[in-house]
Write an enzyme that holds these catalytic residues in place. Structure first.
Site, short mmCIF file in Angstrom:
data_model
loop_
_atom_site.label_atom_id
_atom_site.label_comp_id
_atom_site.label_asym_id
_atom_site.label_seq_id
_atom_site.Cartn_x
_atom_site.Cartn_y
_atom_site.Cartn_z
CD GLU A 149 19.44 60.17 57.96
OE1 GLU A 149 19.11 60.48 56.81
OE2 GLU A 149 19.87 59.03 58.25
CD GLU A 258 21.17 54.63 61.33
OE1 GLU A 258 21.72 54.71 60.23
OE2 GLU A 258 20.08 55.18 61.58
O1 G3I Z 1 11.66 47.45 48.93
C1 G3I Z 1 12.25 47.63 47.63
C2 G3I Z 1 11.96 46.45 46.77
O2 G3I Z 1 10.58 46.41 46.53
C3 G3I Z 1 12.75 46.62 45.47
O3 G3I Z 1 12.58 45.49 44.68
C4 G3I Z 1 14.24 46.79 45.74
C5 G3I Z 1 15.06 47.03 44.48
O4 G3I Z 1 16.21 47.80 44.73
O5 G3I Z 1 14.39 47.90 46.56
C6 G3I Z 1 13.76 47.77 47.82
O6 G3I Z 1 13.96 48.91 48.57
C7 G3I Z 1 15.24 49.09 49.11
C8 G3I Z 1 15.10 49.15 50.63
O7 G3I Z 1 16.33 49.48 51.21
C9 G3I Z 1 14.58 47.84 51.23
O8 G3I Z 1 15.47 46.82 50.97
C10 G3I Z 1 15.82 50.38 48.59
O9 G3I Z 1 16.09 50.25 47.21
C11 G3I Z 1 17.08 50.74 49.31
O10 G3I Z 1 17.51 52.06 48.93
C12 G3I Z 1 16.81 50.74 50.81
O11 G3I Z 1 18.00 51.08 51.46
C13 G3I Z 1 17.91 51.35 52.84
C14 G3I Z 1 18.19 52.81 53.09
O12 G3I Z 1 18.20 53.06 54.48
C15 G3I Z 1 17.13 53.69 52.42
O13 G3I Z 1 17.33 55.01 52.65
C16 G3I Z 1 18.96 50.50 53.54
O14 G3I Z 1 18.59 49.12 53.41
C17 G3I Z 1 19.05 50.89 55.01
O15 G3I Z 1 20.15 50.24 55.60
C18 G3I Z 1 19.25 52.40 55.14
O16 G3I Z 1 19.29 52.74 56.50
C19 G3I Z 1 19.50 54.11 56.80
C20 G3I Z 1 18.83 54.38 58.12
O17 G3I Z 1 17.49 54.01 58.07
C21 G3I Z 1 18.95 55.85 58.50
N1 G3I Z 1 20.34 56.30 58.50
C22 G3I Z 1 21.07 55.99 57.29
C23 G3I Z 1 20.98 54.51 56.95
C24 G3I Z 1 21.81 54.20 55.75
O18 G3I Z 1 21.33 54.88 54.62
#
Ligand code: G3I
Length: 351
Positions: A149, A258
């Site tokens: 990205e 994805e």
């Molecule tokens: O790890 C923390 C945890 O410690 C905390 O308690 C919890 C509370 O919300 O959050 C956890 O982190 C989360 C993380 O995923 C792991 O589960 C984040 O809040 C959450 O925002 C994060 O989201 C991920 C996102 O990328 C972050 O940008 C999604 O699961 C994941 O599917 C998404 O994947 C991305 C690709 O990598 C790149 N392309 C876009 C795609 C969708 O956004």
């Protein structure tokens, strides 16, 4: 005798139901899924993965913030769990992702006072990180999303790049060096540039021009990852087809990295989206199946250059979009929907 006939009549049906997506697409492309740690621990979910997929991506566990939250303090627990699951089941992995503006420790590009690092120090840290991760999973990861990205969401901006701290330190050289470092660490892995809204004409042109320029400079980029965060209406088949035709002029490998199809009208990988979705209905289920059918019809047509299609999450329950977007072929109970059958049966859908 009658028993024997009955058994033979039953056999094709049994074989069909034993066949997963990976089998249906053998000879066309591998079919993958992104997984969280629950998916690889729960035995029913693990079985679903093994039956349907022959490529796995760690949804979050291999990202910089997960593996090296602070400089030099590696935490391999999550990434190892996914990698060991794949090793145990003989499944190869798409590595995701080495450099991204999200889910990365600030130490990568800032000093302790929050000032941007000098370029050479940034490159030193980035190189160490990339070498450590790529070397550790060399045996199981066959390709990496090296840079994720890097193109801006602002379609009117003069500068095509997202203005991230890393871009501000090193410009396009940041992208080039990420690929060079990954290639140093594993010269056999296929290296991808990965982005969303990749069928949009403005963004796809920018991606095309960037990859063209980098390749002309000898940067080792093997492929383009089209993320595929789509919705029920977009992209239309012609839009998807046009983007693939553009990218295939440049690279020999295109992966759909994805894939999901959300019920709202939004698309893309931006985290600002609606999780409200809509109410489940028969007609929604049909529209989802139709859109997946249209997408896969185009993808099959380009199977000479597309070598992997990966769904982003195992089921609606796991989706980053929330269950109310109903975006995947498996529902919240891990049961296949109509979309699954349409994909499995390789039905051409053009309407
Ligand atoms: O790890 C923390 C945890 O410690 C905390 O308690 C919890 C509370 O919300 O959050 C956890 O982190 C989360 C993380 O995923 C792991 O589960 C984040 O809040 C959450 O925002 C994060 O989201 C991920 C996102 O990328 C972050 O940008 C999604 O699961 C994941 O599917 C998404 O994947 C991305 C690709 O990598 C790149 N392309 C876009 C795609 C969708 O956004």
């Amino acid at each position: 005798m009658r028993k024997k006939v009955f058994f033979f009549l039953l056999l094709p049906a049994l074989q069909l139901s034993a066949q997963g997506l990976k089998d249906a697409y053998e000879g066309l492309f591998t079919v993958g899924v992104s997984v969280n740690l629950r998916n690889v621990t729960d035995s029913a979910q693990a079985a679903l993965i093994c039956r349907n997929y022959n490529s796995v991506t760690a949804e979050n566990a291999m990202k910089p913030a997960s593996t090296e939250r602070e400089e030099g303090r590696f935490d391999w627990r999550g990434a190892d769990r996914v990698a060991n699951f794949c090793r145990q089941h003989g499944i190869k992995m798409r590595g995701h992702c080495l450099m991204w503006h999200n889910q990365i420790g600030r130490w990568m590009y800032e000093d302790e006072e929050g000032n941007p690092l000098p370029k050479e120090e940034f490159f030193r840290r980035m190189r160490n990180h990339i070498h450590a991760v790529v070397s550790r999973y060399k045996d199981v990861v066959y390709c990496w999303d090296v840079v994720n990205e890097a193109i801006t969401d602002d379609r009117r901006a003069d500068n095509p790049y997202r203005q991230t701290p890393m871009y501000r330190i090193a410009g396009e050289e940041f992208i080039a060096n990420a690929f060079r470092f990954a290639h140093e660490a594993d010269s056999t892995a296929l290296l991808f540039y990965n982005d969303y809204n990749e069928c949009d004409p403005v963004r796809s042109r920018r991606i095309y021009e960037m990859v063209l320029r980098l390749k002309a400079d000898g940067v080792p980029i093997d492929g383009i990852g089209m993320q595929g965060h789509y919705n029920l209406r977009r992209p239309q088949p012609e839009e998807l087809d046009r983007a693939i035709r553009l990218y295939r002029q440049l690279v020999h490998h295109i992966h759909i990295t994805e894939l999901d199809v959300r019920a709202s009208s939004q698309q893309g990988g931006d985290l600002q989206f609606s999780k409200d979705g809509t109410t489940a209905s028969d007609s929604l289920d049909e529209r989802l199946a139709a859109q997946y059918g249209r997408i896969f019809t185009v993808l099959r047509r380009h199977s000479d250059v597309i070598d992997n299609v990966t769904f982003w999450n195992l089921s609606d329950r796991d989706s980053w979009l929330g269950a109310k977007n109903y975006p995947l072929p498996f529902d919240v109970n891990y049961q296949p929907k109509r979309a699954y059958d349409v994909i499995l049966q390789k039905k051409d859908v053009t309407q």
